[in-house]
Design an enzyme around this catalytic site. Sequence first.
Site, PDB file in Angstrom:
ATOM      1  N   PRO A  10    -125.316 -57.932 -44.196  1.00 30.85           N
ATOM      2  CA  PRO A  10    -126.584 -58.647 -44.041  1.00 30.85           C
ATOM      3  C   PRO A  10    -127.632 -58.326 -45.108  1.00 30.85           C
ATOM      4  O   PRO A  10    -127.758 -57.186 -45.540  1.00 30.85           O
ATOM      5  CB  PRO A  10    -127.078 -58.200 -42.656  1.00 30.85           C
ATOM      6  N   ASN A  11    -128.313 -59.382 -45.484  1.00 32.44           N
ATOM      7  CA  ASN A  11    -129.450 -59.354 -46.416  1.00 32.44           C
ATOM      8  C   ASN A  11    -129.037 -59.183 -47.880  1.00 32.44           C
ATOM      9  O   ASN A  11    -129.894 -59.249 -48.762  1.00 32.44           O
ATOM     10  CB  ASN A  11    -130.482 -58.275 -46.011  1.00 32.44           C
ATOM     11  N   ARG A  18    -134.809 -59.254 -53.245  1.00 35.09           N
ATOM     12  CA  ARG A  18    -135.017 -58.266 -52.190  1.00 35.09           C
ATOM     13  C   ARG A  18    -135.277 -56.880 -52.793  1.00 35.09           C
ATOM     14  O   ARG A  18    -134.402 -56.322 -53.477  1.00 35.09           O
ATOM     15  CB  ARG A  18    -133.770 -58.201 -51.306  1.00 35.09           C
ATOM     16  N   TYR A  23    -132.951 -52.267 -55.213  1.00 33.01           N
ATOM     17  CA  TYR A  23    -131.642 -52.897 -55.407  1.00 33.01           C
ATOM     18  C   TYR A  23    -131.455 -53.571 -56.765  1.00 33.01           C
ATOM     19  O   TYR A  23    -130.375 -54.108 -57.040  1.00 33.01           O
ATOM     20  CB  TYR A  23    -131.410 -53.928 -54.286  1.00 33.01           C
ATOM     21  N   ASN A  73    -119.554 -53.467 -48.787  1.00 32.71           N
ATOM     22  CA  ASN A  73    -120.926 -52.990 -48.624  1.00 32.71           C
ATOM     23  C   ASN A  73    -121.386 -53.490 -47.258  1.00 32.71           C
ATOM     24  O   ASN A  73    -121.767 -54.644 -47.116  1.00 32.71           O
ATOM     25  CB  ASN A  73    -121.848 -53.511 -49.732  1.00 32.71           C
ATOM     26  N   ALA A  76    -126.865 -52.932 -43.603  1.00 32.02           N
ATOM     27  CA  ALA A  76    -127.437 -52.239 -42.432  1.00 32.02           C
ATOM     28  C   ALA A  76    -126.396 -51.961 -41.348  1.00 32.02           C
ATOM     29  O   ALA A  76    -126.562 -51.011 -40.569  1.00 32.02           O
ATOM     30  CB  ALA A  76    -128.601 -53.045 -41.865  1.00 32.02           C
ATOM     31  N   HIS A  79    -124.915 -48.389 -40.505  1.00 33.77           N
ATOM     32  CA  HIS A  79    -125.565 -47.308 -39.766  1.00 33.77           C
ATOM     33  C   HIS A  79    -125.358 -47.363 -38.257  1.00 33.77           C
ATOM     34  O   HIS A  79    -125.677 -46.415 -37.559  1.00 33.77           O
ATOM     35  CB  HIS A  79    -127.064 -47.308 -40.102  1.00 33.77           C
ATOM     36  N   ASP A  86    -114.393 -50.128 -36.224  1.00 36.14           N
ATOM     37  CA  ASP A  86    -113.055 -50.319 -35.658  1.00 36.14           C
ATOM     38  C   ASP A  86    -112.251 -51.324 -36.481  1.00 36.14           C
ATOM     39  O   ASP A  86    -111.036 -51.167 -36.660  1.00 36.14           O
ATOM     40  CB  ASP A  86    -113.157 -50.775 -34.191  1.00 36.14           C
ATOM     41  N   GLU A 100    -116.002 -48.035 -49.224  1.00 35.57           N
ATOM     42  CA  GLU A 100    -117.387 -48.325 -48.820  1.00 35.57           C
ATOM     43  C   GLU A 100    -118.290 -48.132 -50.033  1.00 35.57           C
ATOM     44  O   GLU A 100    -118.202 -47.102 -50.710  1.00 35.57           O
ATOM     45  CB  GLU A 100    -117.794 -47.367 -47.693  1.00 35.57           C
ATOM     46  N   HIS A 102    -122.375 -48.659 -51.749  1.00 36.91           N
ATOM     47  CA  HIS A 102    -123.798 -48.938 -51.578  1.00 36.91           C
ATOM     48  C   HIS A 102    -124.453 -48.976 -52.948  1.00 36.91           C
ATOM     49  O   HIS A 102    -124.116 -48.174 -53.832  1.00 36.91           O
ATOM     50  CB  HIS A 102    -124.471 -47.864 -50.724  1.00 36.91           C
ATOM     51  N   ILE A 103    -125.383 -49.901 -53.086  1.00 37.23           N
ATOM     52  CA  ILE A 103    -126.123 -50.032 -54.338  1.00 37.23           C
ATOM     53  C   ILE A 103    -127.062 -48.836 -54.498  1.00 37.23           C
ATOM     54  O   ILE A 103    -127.112 -48.201 -55.548  1.00 37.23           O
ATOM     55  CB  ILE A 103    -126.913 -51.363 -54.335  1.00 37.23           C
ATOM     56  N   SER A 104    -127.806 -48.559 -53.432  1.00 32.21           N
ATOM     57  CA  SER A 104    -128.707 -47.400 -53.439  1.00 32.21           C
ATOM     58  C   SER A 104    -127.940 -46.180 -52.931  1.00 32.21           C
ATOM     59  O   SER A 104    -126.772 -46.295 -52.524  1.00 32.21           O
ATOM     60  CB  SER A 104    -129.909 -47.684 -52.525  1.00 32.21           C
ATOM     61  N   ARG A 109    -132.751 -41.786 -48.874  1.00 34.51           N
ATOM     62  CA  ARG A 109    -133.713 -42.719 -48.299  1.00 34.51           C
ATOM     63  C   ARG A 109    -134.057 -42.302 -46.847  1.00 34.51           C
ATOM     64  O   ARG A 109    -133.945 -41.146 -46.491  1.00 34.51           O
ATOM     65  CB  ARG A 109    -133.149 -44.139 -48.396  1.00 34.51           C
ATOM     66  N   ARG A 113    -130.705 -44.017 -42.512  1.00 34.74           N
ATOM     67  CA  ARG A 113    -129.665 -44.436 -43.465  1.00 34.74           C
ATOM     68  C   ARG A 113    -128.680 -43.299 -43.795  1.00 34.74           C
ATOM     69  O   ARG A 113    -127.698 -43.511 -44.492  1.00 34.74           O
ATOM     70  CB  ARG A 113    -130.305 -44.947 -44.759  1.00 34.74           C
TER      71      ARG A 113
HETATM   72  C1  DQA Z   1    -127.253 -50.720 -48.723  1.00 34.11           C
HETATM   73  C2  DQA Z   1    -127.979 -49.558 -48.036  1.00 34.11           C
HETATM   74  C3  DQA Z   1    -128.263 -49.881 -46.577  1.00 34.11           C
HETATM   75  O1  DQA Z   1    -128.969 -48.801 -45.971  1.00 34.11           O
HETATM   76  C4  DQA Z   1    -129.115 -51.119 -46.467  1.00 34.11           C
HETATM   77  O2  DQA Z   1    -129.297 -51.465 -45.111  1.00 34.11           O
HETATM   78  C5  DQA Z   1    -128.607 -52.260 -47.256  1.00 34.11           C
HETATM   79  C6  DQA Z   1    -128.008 -52.021 -48.563  1.00 34.11           C
HETATM   80  C7  DQA Z   1    -127.058 -50.477 -50.230  1.00 34.11           C
HETATM   81  O3  DQA Z   1    -126.243 -51.180 -50.826  1.00 34.11           O
HETATM   82  O4  DQA Z   1    -127.732 -49.629 -50.821  1.00 34.11           O
HETATM   83  O5  DQA Z   1    -128.746 -53.422 -46.867  1.00 34.11           O
HETATM   84  O6  DQA Z   1    -125.960 -50.846 -48.121  1.00 34.11           O
END
Ligand code: DQA
Length: 145
Positions: A10-11, A18, A23, A73, A76, A79, A86, A100, A102-104, A109, A113
């Site tokens: 999501p997002n 964003r 990011y 990725n 959210a 978490h 599963d 897995e 993550h960009i950040s 943070r 997270r």
């Molecule tokens: C994220 C880190 C997550 O905490 C956050 O909710 C995201 C992006 C990252 O790529 O850094 O949406 O997965």
Amino acid sequence: MPTVLVLNGPNLGRLGSREPDVYGAADLAALRRLLEAVAPEGWNVDLRQTDDEGELIGWLHEAADSGSPVILNPAAFTHYSYGLRDAAALVTKPGGTLIEVHISNPHARETFRHTSVISGVATGVIAGFGFDSYRLALLQVLASA
Ligand code: DQA
């Protein structure tokens, strides 16, 4: 043709506008181009994004059935989504690959997270390198293919 699924939660469809301080300013189309440039001839990079937990779980079922490696990725969902965890285990428990990314760096943070319910069933985790987190994951997928 071997396919690597690059699944985004999501997002992440909002990348580019964003929180660019967190990011970066590039969008998912730029990420697709970057990964397609890294993938050797004959490899298909299937990059997808959804805001829907059920759809993301369905894509992991698809990977479990096809045996395609996954770069995920979970955004959210990382978490708190035990359903996604599963589904990720359906990919990795029989020996499939799921990285897995993550960009950040979530650990640098907010406290919420710092927990990933996905990492425990992932093959590995790469975080904090911007889009290079995906690039490094793809190189690992290719090296172990
Ligand atoms: C994220 C880190 C997550 O905490 C956050 O909710 C995201 C992006 C990252 O790529 O850094 O949406 O997965």
